[in-house]
Scaffold this motif. Structure first.
Motif: not given
Length: 371
Positions: A231-241, A308-326
Motif C-alpha cells: 500500500d505504501r509502495l504503491l502510493a509512493a510509486m504514484k507520487r513519483v509518477h 556478500e560484501t561487493a555486489n549489493k544491487p537491491i535498493v533497500n527502502v526503510s519503513p522507518l525513514v520518512e520519504g525514503d521510498i519517494d
C-alpha cells in the motif's frame, strides 16, 4: 534421497522439488499450489469453499496419507501446513512423523516463533507488526483481523506450536528474518537455505541503455496488501509518477498465477516488493533474474548472513525513514543511466546466491547432517 514437501508458499517447495529431481532425487509436492498462484504439485490438496469443499478436502487428505510415507525427509511448510484447524494438522503431522525418517520445518511464513521475534523488542528494528516501538499499519487493519494473526498468542496455538517444534528434526529458513527468529530456539538445528530461483528458465533481458521511460512494476496480493507494505509502495510509486509524468510508466497487477505474473513483469525496469522485509522475497528475486532492479528489503544483516560484501544491487527502502521510498525512486528515475549496470548486477546476484542448484545443495547438506 526421497523427499516429501507437505504444503507450499510462493512456489518455494515446488522450485526445490524441480531442482532436486534434476539432481537425481525423488521429490514429491503435496500442496494447494500456493492458492491463486496455482503452482505445480504432485498431490493436489486444494480446499474449496463451503461444507462440501471441506468434506472433499478431508477425503483428499485421507486418500493422500498412504502416499506420504517412507520418505527420508518430510519438509513441512510451517506448523500449519494444511488448511485445517491445529488439532487436525497435529494428527496429520503425527502420522508423517511416525511413517517417515526425518521431519523438517520450512521457516517460510508467519508462525508463533516469528511472531514472538517480531514483538520481543530486540530481534528486529522493524517488522510486519512493529516499526521501532510503534505498531505497524498492519496491526489493527482489516487484513490483521481477517488473518487472525493474534491467534498465535492463544493457548491452543501455543500448544500446537510446542507440539510441532518439539518433534521436528530441524528447520531451514528461506529469509534472514526467519533464520534470526529460529536461531535462538534451535541453535545448530536451523540452517539458512534461501529462496530457490530457476535462473535457467528465466530469460535475462538486459537493459542496454538508459530508457526513455522508466517502467515501474508492482504486484499486489489482495489479502496481504498492508502486511507486505505494498500500500505504501504503491502510493509512493504514484507520487513519483506524478512528479515525472513524461518519463515514467506504471504497471499494477493483482493476484496473478505464477506464470502470468512472471511474464507480465518482463518489460519493466524496476519492481517494488515488500517494505517491511530485511530480505528480498521471491517476487524481487524472480524480477532480478530477468534483469529488473528491485526496490525491496536488503539490510546489512542479510548481506552479512549470505557473506556478500561487493555486489549489493537491491535498493533497500526503510519503513522507518520518512520519504525514503519517494527519494530512492526519484533517484532511480533521475539516474536511469545507472539501470543497465544495476540490472546486470541483479542477475549476477541471483545466480550467485539464489540459483536453484545452490539453494537445493544447502537443503541437501542440512538434511544429510541429520543422520
Amino acid at each position: 534421497m526421497r523427499i516429501l514437501f507437505a504444503g507450499d508458499a510462493s512456489n518455494l517447495h515446488n522450485a526445490l522439488a524441480h531442482e532436486l529431481r534434476k539432481l537425481g532425487h525423488d521429490a514429491t509436492v503435496a500442496s494447494d499450489g500456493s492458492r491463486w498462484m496455482d503452482t505445480h504439485r504432485d498431490i493436489d490438496l486444494s480446499r474449496r469453499p463451503g461444507f462440501l469443499g471441506t468434506l472433499r478436502y478431508l477425503l483428499d487428505i485421507k486418500r493422500a496419507l498412504p502416499l506420504m510415507t517412507g520418505y527420508d525427509i518430510v519438509e513441512i511448510a510451517s506448523p500449519i501446513f494444511l488448511r485445517l484447524k491445529p488439532h487436525r494438522v497435529a494428527k496429520v503431522f503425527d502420522y508423517l512423523r511416525a511413517n517417515n525418517r526425518h521431519v523438517v520445518l520450512s521457516a517460510l511464513a508467519t508462525d508463533r516463533v516469528y511472531y514472538d521475534a517480531c514483538h520481543d523488542g530486540h530481534t528486529f528494528r522493524y517488522s510486519d507488526y512493529k516499526l521501532g516501538d510503534e505498531p505497524s499499519p498492519y496491526v489493527g487493519s482489516s487484513e490483521y483481523i481477517l488473518q487472525h494473526q493474534d491467534n498465535w498468542k492463544q493457548p491452543f496455538m501455543l500448544e500446537h506450536s510446542d507440539h510441532i517444534l518439539s518433534d521436528i528434526d530441524g528447520a531451514v529458513a528461506c529469509l534472514y528474518e526467519y533464520y534470526a527468529a529460529y536461531k535462538p530456539l534451535l541453535g545448530d538445528r536451523v540452517a539458512y537455505g534461501g529462496i530457490p530461483i530457476d535462473t535457467e528458465s528465466l530469460e535475462f533481458r538486459p537493459i542496454d541503455k538508459a530508457p526513455e521511460k522508466v517502467r515501474m512494476f508492482i504486484g499486489i496480493q489482495r489479502d496481504r496488501h498492508v502486511i507486505k507494505g505494498t500500500d505504501r509502495l504503491l502510493a509512493a510509486m504514484k507520487r513519483v509518477h506524478e512528479r515525472y509524468p513524461g518519463i515514467t510508466e506504471l504497471e499494477v497487477v493483482e493476484n496473478l498465477p505464477y506464470e502470468e505474473y512472471t511474464r507480465r513483469m518482463r518489460d519493466s525496469h524496476i519492481i517494488l516488493d515488500q517494505l517491511y522485509s530485511y530480505t528480498p522475497g521471491t517476487n524481487a528475486l524472480i524480477a532480478m533474474a530477468q534483469g529488473l532492479v528491485a526496490v525491496s528489503g536488503a539490510e546489512p544483516e542479510y548481506y552479512d548472513l549470505i557473506g556478500e560484501t561487493a555486489n549489493k544491487p537491491i535498493v533497500n527502502v526503510s519503513p522507518l525513514v520518512e520519504g525514503d521510498i519517494d527519494h530512492k525512486l526519484s533517484w532511480l528515475v533521475e539516474h536511469r543511466d545507472q539501470l543497465p549496470q544495476m540490472a546486470r548486477a541483479s542477475r549476477a546476484f541471483v545466480e550467485k546466491h539464489n540459483a536453484a542448484p545452490i539453494v537445493a545443495q544447502r537443503y541437501l547438506d542440512f538434511w544429510k547432517s541429520l543422520d
